[in-house]
Scaffold this active site. Structure first.
Site, PDB file in Angstrom:
ATOM      1  N   GLY A  13     -75.784  41.014  20.072  1.00 20.74           N
ATOM      2  CA  GLY A  13     -75.179  42.084  20.860  1.00 20.74           C
ATOM      3  C   GLY A  13     -75.088  43.354  20.042  1.00 20.74           C
ATOM      4  CB  VAL A 143     -68.090  44.434  18.864  1.00 22.61           C
ATOM      5  CG1 VAL A 143     -68.973  45.665  19.008  1.00 22.61           C
ATOM      6  CG2 VAL A 143     -68.565  43.305  19.738  1.00 22.61           C
ATOM      7  CG  ASP A 144     -67.438  39.235  18.850  1.00 23.88           C
ATOM      8  OD1 ASP A 144     -66.827  39.875  19.722  1.00 23.88           O
ATOM      9  OD2 ASP A 144     -68.442  38.547  19.099  1.00 23.88           O
ATOM     10  CE1 TYR A 297     -73.144  43.486  27.277  1.00 23.45           C
ATOM     11  CE2 TYR A 297     -74.813  44.656  28.531  1.00 23.45           C
ATOM     12  CZ  TYR A 297     -74.414  43.531  27.828  1.00 23.45           C
ATOM     13  OH  TYR A 297     -75.285  42.485  27.683  1.00 23.45           O
ATOM     14  CD  GLN A 299     -64.990  45.369  25.070  1.00 29.24           C
ATOM     15  OE1 GLN A 299     -64.046  45.037  24.392  1.00 29.24           O
ATOM     16  NE2 GLN A 299     -65.266  44.797  26.230  1.00 29.24           N
TER      17      GLN A 299
END
Lengths: 420, 420
Positions: A13, A143-144, A297, A299
């Site tokens: 991602g 992002v995680d 998406y 964010q």
């Protein structure tokens, strides 16, 4: 040392700042023409290497490469593609060697999260096990925020800033409506296994009754009764309740809250979200008027509200990856090492890819308040520097301007196509 | 002319810039101390007048009032409260007169959309029908952009800029993922009856194959087969498909697309959204991997990405409302009159409240392409100036800084409370 070409690709991602890492890799490579020839970008990650679809980045101007600094998405295309082990699918590795050899590639930079670093590690084994020398360096991104070793992951700071900002703004909205209308607002954010993004919603307020009143983490088993009681209490105390819910919020038995078991008119299982599931729960049990949002998406692509610290991290890991390769490192990944939080000081360290792959860093339990619904001061201290600073993109015609790349493909040299 | 106090209140769904109108009203009133005494802000709209809950804005510093320019939400609280006619509920109007008289209020400024202008019009009748002289001026506001007479509504330009920006950013995200993962992305936006906000998503690209590939308007009956065919075509042509869907998208027979008829595990009707409904439709019919987002309150509170033109409109209608009152106007609303689109030129006109109330301005049909899925050049020309210019708020600790008001309540002078 002979000049070798480099391969760079984006994987998993994408984020608002992964292209800043690309910029760091390409700009740094361009400073070392005596060691690195061309940087080829894989079209759609490792798939581009397997298919011999290589974007010749030397065709892009310095300005175009610089514009990657403020361009969200993955400029060269990303992929979700997990390579098997060398012993399980040797054909794929042989193909990589063929492509690398055909294009004189001696450096491999792979920009992604846990799965992608696993790929990078596997590719690094080519040198040893297949006799084709290639320097492999991972470039962290997700992002995680769930990569081990690194203090934070490039990409996370920007989504955290987005979520904190959006939560604060929406809280002001519902606060103004609650007397005669909406009383509960639920924002669903990403984070299937780790609650870092949900936690960042907590930065919208200072806690102590300020919104968000409830944060739901995947790390804390969801307790319906406790949740509803807290919603009701918040509405009684403040007039309204703001909830930030991780998409990965789950019951004690592992069922996702999002998985409400609903069926549509055709009897098909509804593909729901946490936010509408919680909203239904609140409506049925308490009767409050609600609104919910699912940022999805939006964010992770919100480059317009990126954190300046995050952009700098992202660029620097790209730059350092190249410098590590030139220094003769192998199978490592640059990481962010925090020296202190306030004022924020950090430097780049390194971690071995063999240890990075397939590990997930969850929220430490002392970052979550005892009631399971909020973040602690330790967590605030951790998050604060990561959302600092604005790095607004240039705008044109009212919307952000983004890089326009030519995407000139390198001529294919191999006779046979490769199916992935 | 005697000095009279003024009443100002916010009504209906709030916007990213309604507080800029409040700033315009209060700053302008402060420039005329010879005519306007105190500005009382109604706590939660007209409810504040009925309950005699009046915020004394003279207690707020000039800096605090100026900070309203960059503060989303409704700083004094808003309401959803529709007043009946004078003949139907005379008691409410008598109460208003009591409160106005008790606090020497001679000016009434009501900041809202269609329903709110209806309230403002009804209050204006107090002068004539109940013998209490009060000057009533409407201040336009609505993200839906559906007020008549005015070229656009303050609040719309900012949500349009947010939706255009978010659509562009998310499109880059999905474009990078589509080769091996998500192929369809659906963004649900506001607009129950009019497609203005959905249309603004079209400003993310230039049309002609650029995302968004499909826009769904409430004005165009939803045709499932045509929609799915277009999704499939877009995935074939571009590799992916981006859809911007108005929450008000509906079938020919008036059923909302959002109303998928689903039931949750307890047999309760699912309170769905358009986006998940469409996503399910795509999944069942075409099998594509999808993502969806519902922007909900995020879109109308996103002051961080407000349009500078919109902020200026919002301030100016507040300012002009006061100037109209001082010029002796009654029961009118300042409107935005467009002189030309490029370069953008506009001025303030006025419309009678009696004609504004309860009318909805839908998208003109020549703003929608013949296939019903896109916006025309006429529409682009209309929208372009409204999203122009950035007006970033100041930031503190990584998130936008907002006004901090004291909210000092004026002492109640009436003996009896009033239930609303």
């Amino acid at each position: 040392m002979a000049i070798k070409n480099a391969f760079y690709a984006q994987s998993g991602g994408v984020t608002a700042v992964i292209n800043a890492s690309a910029c760091g890799v390409i700009e740094t490579a361009r400073k070392h023409p005596d060691q690195i020839g061309k940087v080829y970008a894989g079209r759609n990650g490792i798939i581009g290497a397997l298919r011999e679809e290589l974007i010749d980045t030397t065709e892009e101007s310095d300005d175009a490469i610089r514009a990657l600094m403020h361009t969200p998405g993955g400029a060269f295309g990303s992929c979700r593609y997990k390579m098997k082990n060398l012993t399980e699918n040797r054909r794929e590795y042989e193909r990589l060697v063929e492509v690398f050899r055909a294009h004189d590639i001696g450096y491999f930079f792979y920009n992604g999260g846990g799965d992608s670093q696993d790929t990078a590690f596997k590719v690094s084994q080519i040198s040893e096990k297949m006799g084709y020398p290639i320097t492999c360096i991972g470039v962290p991104k997700t992002v995680d925020n769930d990569l081990p070793f690194t203090d934070c992951c490039p990409g996370f700071g920007s989504v955290a800033k987005y979520v904190a900002t959006s939560t604060m703004e929406a809280s002001l909205d519902i606060k103004s409506m609650c007397e005669s209308s909406t009383k509960v607002f639920i924002l669903e954010v990403m984070g299937r296994h780790a609650g870092w993004i949900a936690a960042s919603g907590g930065m919208a307020g200072k806690g102590r009754g300020e919104p968000p009143h409830i944060i739901l983490f995947p790390e804390i088993p969801f307790d319906r009764e406790a949740f509803l009681a807290r919603v009701e209490q918040s509405v009684k105390d403040c007039g309204y309740c703001v909830v930030v819910a991780s998409e990965g919020a789950q019951y004690e038995d592992g069922r996702f809250v999002a998985d409400a078991g609903g069926k549509d008119a055709f009897g098909h299982t509804q593909l729901g979200g946490v936010a509408p599931s919680l909203a239904n729960m609140v409506k049925q049990a308490l009767g409050y008027k609600f609104h919910w949002a699912v940022a999805d998406y939006l964010q992770r692509s919100a480059r317009h509200i990126a954190s300046a610290v995050d952009v700098e991290h992202a660029y620097t890991v790209g730059q350092k990856a190249v410098e590590m390769a030139l220094a003769g490192k192998q199978a490592v990944m640059p990481i962010i090492v925090r020296e202190q939080s306030s004022p924020y000081r950090w430097h780049i360290g390194e971690a071995p890819l063999s240890d990075v792959a397939n590990q997930e860093k969850k929220m430490p339990i002392h970052f979550i308040t005892d009631d399971g619904f909020g973040i602690t001061e330790d967590c605030r201290e951790y998050l604060q520097p990561l959302i600092e600073g604005e790095a607004f993109p240039p705008f044109e015609n009212g919307i952000p301007k983004v890089a326009e790349l030519k995407h000139v493909m390198a001529e294919k040299k191999l006779k046979t196509p490769f199916e992935v």
